[in-house]
Motif scaffolding. Structure first.
Motif, mmCIF file in Angstrom:
data_model
loop_
_atom_site.group_PDB
_atom_site.id
_atom_site.type_symbol
_atom_site.label_atom_id
_atom_site.label_comp_id
_atom_site.label_asym_id
_atom_site.label_seq_id
_atom_site.Cartn_x
_atom_site.Cartn_y
_atom_site.Cartn_z
ATOM 1 N N LEU A 534 41.336 7.806 -58.619
ATOM 2 C CA LEU A 534 42.537 7.841 -57.791
ATOM 3 C C LEU A 534 42.473 6.847 -56.631
ATOM 4 O O LEU A 534 43.487 6.569 -55.994
ATOM 5 N N LEU A 576 47.755 13.889 -51.433
ATOM 6 C CA LEU A 576 48.233 13.854 -52.814
ATOM 7 C C LEU A 576 49.499 14.700 -52.887
ATOM 8 O O LEU A 576 49.512 15.825 -52.384
ATOM 9 N N ARG A 578 52.263 16.427 -55.422
ATOM 10 C CA ARG A 578 52.572 16.794 -56.808
ATOM 11 C C ARG A 578 53.807 17.687 -56.805
ATOM 12 O O ARG A 578 53.748 18.844 -56.398
ATOM 13 N N GLN A 597 54.065 5.631 -51.414
ATOM 14 C CA GLN A 597 52.854 5.272 -52.161
ATOM 15 C C GLN A 597 52.644 3.764 -52.146
ATOM 16 O O GLN A 597 51.509 3.292 -51.978
ATOM 17 N N LEU A 603 49.470 9.401 -52.228
ATOM 18 C CA LEU A 603 49.349 9.207 -53.673
ATOM 19 C C LEU A 603 50.262 10.211 -54.371
ATOM 20 O O LEU A 603 50.134 11.423 -54.163
ATOM 21 N N ASP A 604 51.197 9.714 -55.157
ATOM 22 C CA ASP A 604 52.076 10.572 -55.937
ATOM 23 C C ASP A 604 51.370 10.901 -57.250
ATOM 24 O O ASP A 604 51.212 10.039 -58.121
ATOM 25 N N VAL A 605 50.916 12.148 -57.399
ATOM 26 C CA VAL A 605 50.157 12.547 -58.587
ATOM 27 C C VAL A 605 50.971 13.495 -59.462
ATOM 28 O O VAL A 605 50.417 14.259 -60.244
ATOM 29 N N THR A 606 52.299 13.438 -59.325
ATOM 30 C CA THR A 606 53.161 14.310 -60.115
ATOM 31 C C THR A 606 52.955 14.108 -61.607
ATOM 32 O O THR A 606 53.026 15.058 -62.389
ATOM 33 N N GLU A 608 50.209 13.116 -63.115
ATOM 34 C CA GLU A 608 48.863 13.403 -63.608
ATOM 35 C C GLU A 608 48.927 14.601 -64.553
ATOM 36 O O GLU A 608 49.495 15.639 -64.218
ATOM 37 N N MET A 614 43.646 17.863 -60.112
ATOM 38 C CA MET A 614 44.113 17.580 -58.746
ATOM 39 C C MET A 614 43.617 18.655 -57.772
ATOM 40 O O MET A 614 43.342 18.363 -56.609
#
Length: 747
Positions: A534, A576, A578, A597, A603-606, A608, A614
Motif C-alpha cells: 500500500l 485508509l 473504505r 489520494q 489511500l482509497d482502499v474501497t 481492495e 485492511m
C-alpha cells in the motif's frame, strides 16, 4: 488581490442561494472574493446577499436596477472583479468541499494557464447522478497544457460558464462578454477555448450542478429557446472577425448543428408546435455556415445529418421516427433472444435435477458473486486442508474473474454450467442469499454465514422502517432464508437477533465468524507485506475509516471533512478510506477521495478485495455504525465511533442496542472532537481499552481463531472440532507494528 473572483448571478433562487454561498465561503482555500449580482430578483435574494456581505468582507453585493438576464448579470460581476482568476457559479449550484484548493493547486502546477476546465456532477431532487460525459477527456490531459489547434477534441467539453477558471487579464483582454438570451454560455466558451494559448484540465468534480424539478429556464419550453440561433450567429460573426481561427470552423459547425439537433426533440425546451420552425432555422444555419468540403460526422445524429440539406420537416420527422422504431425492434429481438436463453437454461437445470447429488461438490459465493471473499473464502481454505475430497466451485461475475486467485474453479451466474453445478452440488456456502430462481433439492445443505453482527434492523424488523427497506422485499427475503440449513453466529447476541429477524427453519451454530480467524490469530508477515504494497511510510500509524451505508439517503454524503482531518492528524498518520460497497461507485468517490489520494493525503482502499487485510494492516478503526466494528474488536486494537447522525440513523434504520451508550471505544460527533481524540492520545487510553474489552466479551464470544475449521468439521465431515485450548479473551493480543507516536508525542 485575491486568487479567485467567484461571480454569482442571482435571480429567484432564495431556496438555494444560502447553500450556494456557503459552499464558496467554507472552502479550505480562503483567498477569494465573492461577487453576488442581484439581477433585480423579486424574492428575498437581494436581502440574503446583503446579509452575507455584512457578515463576510469577502462578499460584495451588487444590485442591478433592472432585470438583464443571466449573461449580462455575469458581465456586471466581471466589472467588479479583482482576482487573478474568474470563476462563475450559478446560484442554485454549489462547490464540492476542497474544490477551490484543488483548482488553485492545478493552476500552480500548470503555471497559470489561460483557462482551466474542471469536472462536475449532476444532482437531482431525488439524489446525485453520474459524472459528466467528458470526464475521461479531462483525465487524459493530465497536467499538460494545450491549445485547441493541437487538441481540437477539447471543443467537446461541456458548454457552460461554471466549469472553468479564466485568467482575468486573458478574459477581459479579449473582451469576452455574455450575450443576452438563453444559451449564452456557448459562444463565450468556444471563443475563449479558441483564443487560449494554454488550456489545462482538472479531472476532479468541483461543481454540483442542480437539476431543478421546477423553475429552471432550460426546462421551461417556449420560443425563448430559439435564442440558440442568435448565440451561434454571434459566434460565427466572431470567427469572421478572426480569420486566424478558421481552422476550427468545421468542428464548430459540427458542434453547432449537433446542439440544434439535440435541442429539437426536447419537450422541456421546444414545444411540438414550434418544432417545424426550429427545424427550418437549423436547415438555414446548415446552408449558411457549412464549410467547404465539410464531411458530416458518423455519430448518433448521422441519419439526421443526411436529411438536413434538402428534406422538409415532415420527411425529416418520419425518418427520425422510423429510426427510433428500428432501434426499438432490435431491442425487442434482444429481449426475445434473452427469454429463449433463459428457457434453455431452465431446461438444463431440470434435466440435471433428475441426476443424483454429488456428495463431493460444494458451491461458494460471496458478496453477490464478487469473488473469493469473506467467510466463504475462509471456509473454502479450511476445506482444502480438512476435506480435500470435496471439490469447490465459486460463482463469480465475469467482471471479477480476473481478480480470482490462480487455480480457482468458477462459473458465471446463470450460465449453463452454473445450472449444472447448482443442480447437483451438496453444499452451498454464501454470505448473502442465493437468487430466487435457485431451486433447493432435498439433501442439499445451505450454510449462511452472514456479513457481520447486526447493529441495524434486519429481516422482518425492517417492516416498521419504510426508509430502511426501500427496494427491499421482506417477503422475498424470508423465502430465500427458508433455504438456510445452518446460520453461523459469533455470539449469543447475534443468534438471538438472527432468530428474531429471520423466523425460518434453520439451525444456528456457535462457530464464530470464519473470516475473523486471521484477526484473532494475527499474521505479522502478512501485515508487513500489506503495508509495503500500500505504500505506508515506515513507522506511520494507520487508521482505517470505514463508514456504513445509509439506506435513508439516495446517494453517498460524506460525514467527515477528510481533508481537514488528515491535515490535523499530520504526516505520521496514514488514513485508509473504505466505503461501503453500495457507496463505492466511481462518480461518488470522485467527488473527494480520488482527488485527496492523488494529492497524497489518504489511500482509497474501497476496491481492495479483502476487508480483513485492511483491518490487519491498520492500527485503529474509525467507523460510524458499520458491522466492521464487531469484527475489528477481535484485533484488540482501538475503535473510534464517529456518530454525528446517530438519531437520524436510529430513526430511519432501527437499531438493536444504543451504540453511543455501549460503544467499543470513544465516540465523537464532530471533526473537531475526532481530531482532539487523536491529538490528546485518548483514542488508545485505558477507557478505550476497557470499553473494547466489554464490547468483545458481548459480541465476539465464539471467535477463537478456529471458526472455519469448526464449520468444515461439523457440516462437511460430520464430527465435532476440538475446542480451542486458548481462552477466548487471551487469544486476542495486539499483533503487528507498535503504535508510533502521534504528532504531539502521545502513544
Amino acid at each position: 488581490m485575491p486568487r479567485f473572483s467567484v461571480i454569482v448571478p442571482v435571480y429567484k433562487v432564495q431556496g438555494y442561494l444560502r447553500e450556494c454561498l456557503d459552499s464558496i465561503l467554507t472552502q479550505s482555500c480562503t483567498d477569494i472574493e465573492v461577487i453576488a449580482v442581484d439581477d433585480c430578483s423579486p424574492d428575498n435574494c437581494g436581502s440574503i446577499i446583503d446579509e452575507y456581505a455584512a457578515l463576510d468582507a469577502r462578499v460584495t453585493a451588487v444590485h442591478l436596477p433592472e432585470n438583464v438576464g443571466l449573461g449580462r448579470a455575469r458581465n456586471a460581476g466581471v466589472g467588479h472583479a479583482t482576482g487573478d482568476y474568474l470563476l462563475f457559479l450559478d446560484s442554485d449550484d454549489s462547490y464540492t468541499p476542497g474544490a477551490l484548493r484543488a483548482i488553485d493547486e492545478r493552476l500552480t502546477v500548470t503555471d497559470d494557464p489561460d483557462v482551466l476546465v474542471f469536472d462536475h456532477v449532476r444532482t437531482h431532487w431525488w439524489g446525485r447522478g453520474g459524472r459528466s460525459m467528458t470526464a475521461d477527456l479531462l483525465a487524459s490531459a493530465g497536467t499538460d497544457t494545450f491549445d485547441i489547434v493541437s487538441s481540437p477534441q477539447y471543443l467537446h467539453l461541456f458548454l457552460v460558464a461554471w466549469n472553468k477558471a479564466y485568467r482575468r487579464d486573458f478574459f477581459t483582454g479579449h473582451g469576452f462578454t455574455y450575450r443576452e438570451g438563453l444559451y449564452e454560455d456557448a459562444p463565450v466558451t468556444y471563443q475563449a477555448l479558441m483564443c487560449a494559448r494554454r488550456i489545462a484540465c482538472l479531472d476532479r468534480v468541483c461543481v454540483q450542478y442542480l437539476q431543478r424539478r421546477r423553475g429552471a429556464i432550460t426546462r421551461t419550453p417556449g420560443r425563448r429557446h430559439f435564442d440558440i440561433f442568435a448565440q451561434y450567429a454571434g459566434l460565427f460573426a466572431f470567427l469572421d472577425e478572426h480569420p486566424e481561427l478558421n481552422g476550427s470552423r468545421p468542428l464548430l459547425f459540427e458542434r453547432m448543428i449537433n446542439h440544434f439537433l439535440a435541442t429539437l426533440p426536447l419537450g422541456e425546451r421546444v414545444l411540438p408546435e414550434d418544432r417545424a420552425a426550429f427545424y427550418r432555422e437549423t436547415v438555414g444555419f446548415y446552408r449558411r455556415y457549412k464549410p467547404d468540403g465539410f464531411t458530416p460526422p458518423r455519430d448518433a445524429y448521422r441519419t439526421q445529418w443526411r436529411l438536413l440539406p434538402g428534406s422538409p420537416y415532415p420527411l425529416f420527422q418520419a425518418c427520425v421516427l422510423a429510426e427510433r422504431l428500428r432501434k426499438a425492434s432490435l431491442r425487442k429481438k434482444g429481449e426475445l433472444r434473452r427469454k429463449t436463453t433463459r428457457q434453455i437454461k431452465r431446461t438444463i437445470a431440470r434435466t440435471q435435477r433428475r441426476r443424483p447429488l454429488d456428495p463431493n461438490l460444494a458451491v461458494y459465493s460471496a458478496s453477490w458473486h464478487r469473488g473469493v471473499l469473506g467467510d466463504p473464502a475462509a471456509i473454502h481454505d479450511a476445506a482444502r486442508m480438512l476435506a480435500p475430497h470435496i471439490h469447490p466451485v465459486w460463482v463469480v461475475r465475469p467482471d471479477d474473474v480476473e481478480r480470482l486467485p490462480r487455480g480457482i474453479d468458477h462459473v458465471a451466474p446463470d450460465s449453463p454450467r452454473y445450472h449444472r453445478v447448482t443442480s447437483r452440488a451438496t453444499y452451498f456456502i454464501n454470505n448473502v442469499d442465493w437468487t430466487h430462481g435457485l431451486v433447493k433439492r432435498p439433501g442439499q445443505i445451505h450454510v449462511h454465514t452472514h456479513q457481520g453482527t447486526p447493529l441495524g434492523h434486519m429481516g422482518v424488523d425492517l417492516l416498521g422502517r419504510p426508509a430502511a427497506r426501500y427496494h427491499v422485499d421482506v417477503r422475498a427475503t424470508l423465502r430465500r432464508a427458508d433455504r438456510w440449513d445452518f446460520s453461523l453466529v459469533s455470539s449469543p447476541y447475534a443468534q438471538q437477533i438472527w432468530d428474531r429477524a429471520y423466523p425460518c427453519h434453520f439451525t444456528s451454530i456457535p462457530t464464530g465468524a470464519p473470516r475473523n480467524d486471521v484477526l484473532v490469530r494475527g499474521d505479522a508477515l502478512r501485515t508487513v507485506a500489506l503495508r509495503e504494497r500500500l505504500g505506508v511510510p515506515g513507522g506511520n500509524t494507520v487508521v482505517l475509516y470505514a463508514p456504513t451505508w445509509r439506506g435513508h439517503r439516495k446517494s453517498y454524503v460524506p460525514r467527515l471533512d477528510l481533508e481537514h482531518l488528515v491535515r490535523e492528524l499530520g504526516p505520521t498518520v496514514t488514513l485508509l478510506v473504505r466505503l461501503h460497497p453500495r457507496d463505492a461507485k466511481a462518480e461518488i468517490r470522485g467527488l473527494q477521495l480520488r482527488d485527496l489520494q492523488r494529492r497524497g493525503l489518504l489511500l482509497d482502499v474501497t476496491d481492495e478485495p479483502s476487508v480483513q487485510d485492511m483491518m490487519l494492516v491498520s492500527d485503529a478503526l474509525l467507523t460510524d455504525y458499520s458491522s466492521l466494528m464487531f469484527d475489528y474488536a477481535n484485533t484488540d486494537r482501538p475503535i473510534i465511533v464517529h456518530g454525528d447522525d446517530w438519531a437520524a440513523y436510529q430513526a430511519a434504520r432501527g437499531v438493536y442496542f444504543d451504540l453511543p451508550a455501549e460503544p467499543p471505544g470513544h465516540v465523537s460527533t464532530s471533526t473537531d472532537e475526532l481530531t482532539d481524540l487523536f491529538a490528546s492520545g485518548a483514542w488508545q487510553d485505558a477507557r478505550s481499552a476497557a470499553l473494547r474489552a466489554a464490547f468483545r466479551r458481548r459480541f465476539c464470544a465464539y471467535d477463537d481463531g478456529h471458526a472455519a475449521a469448526r464449520v468444515v468439521s461439523l457440516i462437511m465431515l460430520g464430527r465435532e472440532y476440538p475446542p480451542s485450548s486458548i481462552p477466548q479473551q487471551d487469544a486476542r493480543q495486539f499483533r503487528g507494528a507498535a503504535h508510533p507516536a502521534l504528532p504531539d508525542g502521545t502513544r
